[in-house]
Design an enzyme around this catalytic site. Structure first.
Site, PDB file in Angstrom:
ATOM      1  N   LYS A  49      -7.240  39.880  21.393  1.00  7.46           N
ATOM      2  CA  LYS A  49      -7.972  40.952  20.713  1.00  7.46           C
ATOM      3  C   LYS A  49      -6.965  41.935  20.122  1.00  7.46           C
ATOM      4  O   LYS A  49      -6.030  42.383  20.794  1.00  7.46           O
ATOM      5  CB  LYS A  49      -8.894  41.663  21.708  1.00  7.46           C
ATOM      6  CG  LYS A  49      -9.830  42.698  21.111  1.00  7.46           C
ATOM      7  CD  LYS A  49     -10.790  43.219  22.185  1.00  7.46           C
ATOM      8  CE  LYS A  49     -11.802  44.196  21.632  1.00  7.46           C
ATOM      9  NZ  LYS A  49     -12.755  44.656  22.690  1.00  7.46           N
ATOM     10  N   GLU A 102     -17.345  37.766  25.385  1.00  5.30           N
ATOM     11  CA  GLU A 102     -16.101  38.470  25.717  1.00  5.30           C
ATOM     12  C   GLU A 102     -15.965  38.646  27.226  1.00  5.30           C
ATOM     13  O   GLU A 102     -16.910  39.049  27.906  1.00  5.30           O
ATOM     14  CB  GLU A 102     -16.108  39.832  25.022  1.00  5.30           C
ATOM     15  CG  GLU A 102     -14.907  40.711  25.304  1.00  5.30           C
ATOM     16  CD  GLU A 102     -14.979  42.049  24.591  1.00  5.30           C
ATOM     17  OE1 GLU A 102     -13.954  42.749  24.559  1.00  5.30           O
ATOM     18  OE2 GLU A 102     -16.062  42.406  24.068  1.00  5.30           O
ATOM     19  N   CYS A 128     -15.100  41.054  19.606  1.00  7.01           N
ATOM     20  CA  CYS A 128     -15.861  42.306  19.546  1.00  7.01           C
ATOM     21  C   CYS A 128     -15.354  43.282  18.482  1.00  7.01           C
ATOM     22  O   CYS A 128     -15.670  43.145  17.313  1.00  7.01           O
ATOM     23  CB  CYS A 128     -15.891  42.957  20.926  1.00  7.01           C
ATOM     24  SG  CYS A 128     -17.296  44.084  21.160  1.00  7.01           S
TER      25      CYS A 128
END
Length: 577
Positions: A116, A46, A152
């Site tokens: 994300k 990330e 994540c």
């Protein structure tokens, strides 16, 4: 019936970028692409291109423009290289706020961004402040494979995985910038296994490694098969590369399966995550090393008292950057005992670092004399004996702090603070004295854990440690802790038993309990009866010391509620703790 096979070769890069070093981070990424040219896909963590976490840096338009240009140049370099395809984390500009994204770059240089969708806003994270929420990701197509990329926090919530599973992805690939916390690894594995169970797909969990201010990204990346079993795991707290092949087997009679094989990494297929004490020590060492190296400090210096905390910090510093770059200074007064001097000298000998003894009695006496000369006339009264005694005690660490900061100014280097979390909790430290410095690697470490860590370090040595074996004299571990600011002073006389104190502090701070409930649970845990007045006193000290903690140097996050970004408590406050 004939089965059809397809193979996809992955290279997973668990590496250590630097926040803001965009060109250097992408140059490192390109080197990994060149050394893994036979892979079909090279995966990075990330925000690898920018470093992570970025905080408000990512809101600066100039930074985003520079990053966009660098990504375009990187995509062109991938095209010229002829592959492999790349999945790399980096922010992407949005209408109002940027997005936390993963760039998918194909061998022909085509670029696509996956955004994300789940933005963490707890503990040290405040991503909703700096990132916009993305839409559910769509599969990435590569060589006939459908890849489900997540970033994540997306893995910690089932919705994103369900959306990808509905799109018939072959595998889930999660890129992460997940910081270390004691006992967090089993929680990651549990969430990953739940995503595998729900989707029936293998999962790749690739985590960043490295220190960034108070956070340590601990690596420990792993691969789960479709049954949720670990088939490969990378080391924690170290850079590493993992190569593996995915083989898809489908027939007319089956929905098909994916085999994970040909796993290549220097350490073997599975590198177990270290136990609790080793992981804490490794996190403190890595976080300290990266804070020093990434900020360009030539050396580190600290005051050494002959006590446990400064001995532990000295050992961490030597293990982090080597004895030739660590300077220890013993600064005795008339209250410093011969045992402290002897133990400090033994510690220096064991560590092999540069060191010296600088008596501060004359400076201390000069401060005392000046205070007594100007105080009564300036203030119009004389202080009470207790208040004057407190001023005298605090003069000593403040004199030591001033000398250390002067050495830093004159010769360059980072001054390390050595206060533990037990002391920071109750304010048993001197503002502008032993609290001064630029970084504190044990800021989130309770005193009882500091004792355990010293014993562990004496009994264990790892290849990544730059110091020798058995570095901390046993006498430092065995002696009762004391600040030595007045005759016959001990910490436990002022604070009580550290075992009791730390139990209560964990309940008050980590679990946010009221004093009465903390008392009940502490008595159950310890099997003893406690004085309610003592627990109330400790809670009052925690509340009143907030103004000190706000002025303390940064330190490494180890627990779920560190004193830093993860602890936001009002200094002006009429409520009880």
């Amino acid at each position: 019936m004939t089965a059809a096979k397809g193979v996809l070769r992955l290279a997973l890069i668990q590496a250590n970028p630097t926040v803001g070093a965009i060109e250097a981070n992408l140059a490192l990424a390109l080197k990994h692409c060149e050394s893994n040219r036979d892979a079909d896909l090279v995966v990075f963590p990330e925000c690898f291109a920018s470093g992570y976490p970025l905080e408000d840096l990512v809101l600066r338009p100039g930074f985003l423009s520079r990053l966009t240009r660098a990504i375009d140049g990187f995509a062109d370099a991938v095209r010229k290289l002829g592959g492999p395809a790349v999945l790399i984390g980096a922010p992407v500009a949005g209408t109002e706020l940027p997005y936390n994204a993963a760039y998918f770059i194909t061998p022909d240089g085509t670029v696509r961004a996956v955004l994300k969708t789940e933005l963490p806003n707890v503990d040290v994270f405040d991503e909703r402040r700096v990132f916009a929420q993305g839409q559910d990701p769509k599969p990435l197509d590569l060589k006939g494979w459908r890849l489900g990329a997540m970033i994540c926090e997306d893995m910690w919530h089932g919705r994103v995985t369900r959306a990808l599973a509905d799109e018939l992805v072959d595998i889930l690939i999660v890129i992460n910038g997940s910081p270390f916390e004691v006992d967090k690894m089993p929680v990651r594995l549990a969430h990953a296994r739940e995503r595998v169970r729900a989707s029936g797909k293998p999962l790749v969990y690739l985590n960043m490694v490295g220190g960034q201010d108070e956070l340590v990204l601990d690596g420990g990346s792993f691969v789960l098969d479709a049954e949720g079993e670990i088939v490969a795991q990378m080391p924690a707290f170290a850079e590493a590369t993992l190569r593996l092949e995915l083989t898809r087997i489908r027939s007319w009679a089956e929905n098909g399966s994916i085999e994970i094989d040909n796993i290549e990494q220097a350490q073997g297929e599975i590198v177990p995550y270290p136990d609790s004490l080793e992981s804490i020590y490794a996190a403190c060492t890595l976080g300290l090393r990266d804070y020093i190296e990434k900020n360009g400090f030539p050396q580190a210096m600290l005051g050494v008292s002959g006590g446990l905390d400064s001995a532990l910090v000295a050992a961490l510093a030597v293990d982090a950057i080597g004895p030739d770059r660590v300077v220890g200074v013993m600064m005795p007064t008339r209250f410093t005992g011969h045992e402290s001097l002897e133990l400090a000298e033994d510690l220096f000998r064991r560590l092999g670092c540069r060191h010296g003894v600088a008596p501060i009695g004359a400076m201390f006496d000069a401060y005392e004399k000046t205070l007594d000369e100007i105080g009564p006339g300036l203030m119009g009264t004389r202080p009470s004996n207790a208040a004057r005694s407190m001023a005298s005690e605090n003069f000593q660490p403040r004199t030591r702090g001033a000398l250390l900061m002067a050495l830093s100014n004159a010769y360059g280097g980072l001054v390390l603070s050595t206060g533990n979390k037990s002391e920071m909790s109750v304010g048993y430290a001197t503002l502008y004295g032993d609290m001064c410095g630029g970084f504190n690697p044990i800021k989130d470490l309770y005193k009882t854990t500091a004792f355990e860590l010293c014993r562990w370090r004496n009994q264990n040595h790892r290849d990544w440690m730059r110091g020798g074996r058995d570095p901390i004299p046993q006498g430092i571990i065995d002696r009762p802790p004391t600040a030595e600011l007045k005759p016959d002073q001990t910490d436990e006389a002022a604070l009580g038993s550290y075992e009791v104190l730390d139990t209560i502090l964990r309940l008050l701070i980590e679990h946010l309990l009221e004093p009465a409930e903390a008392l009940r649970q502490a008595e159950r845990q310890l099997g003893i009866t406690l004085d309610p007045a003592y627990v109330k006193r400790i809670a009052s000290l925690v509340k009143s010391a907030e103004y000190k903690r706000r002025q303390a140097p940064p330190g490494i996050k180890l627990t779920g509620r560190p004193f830093g970004k993860g602890w936001r408590y009002p200094m002006t406050n009429r409520a009880s703790l």
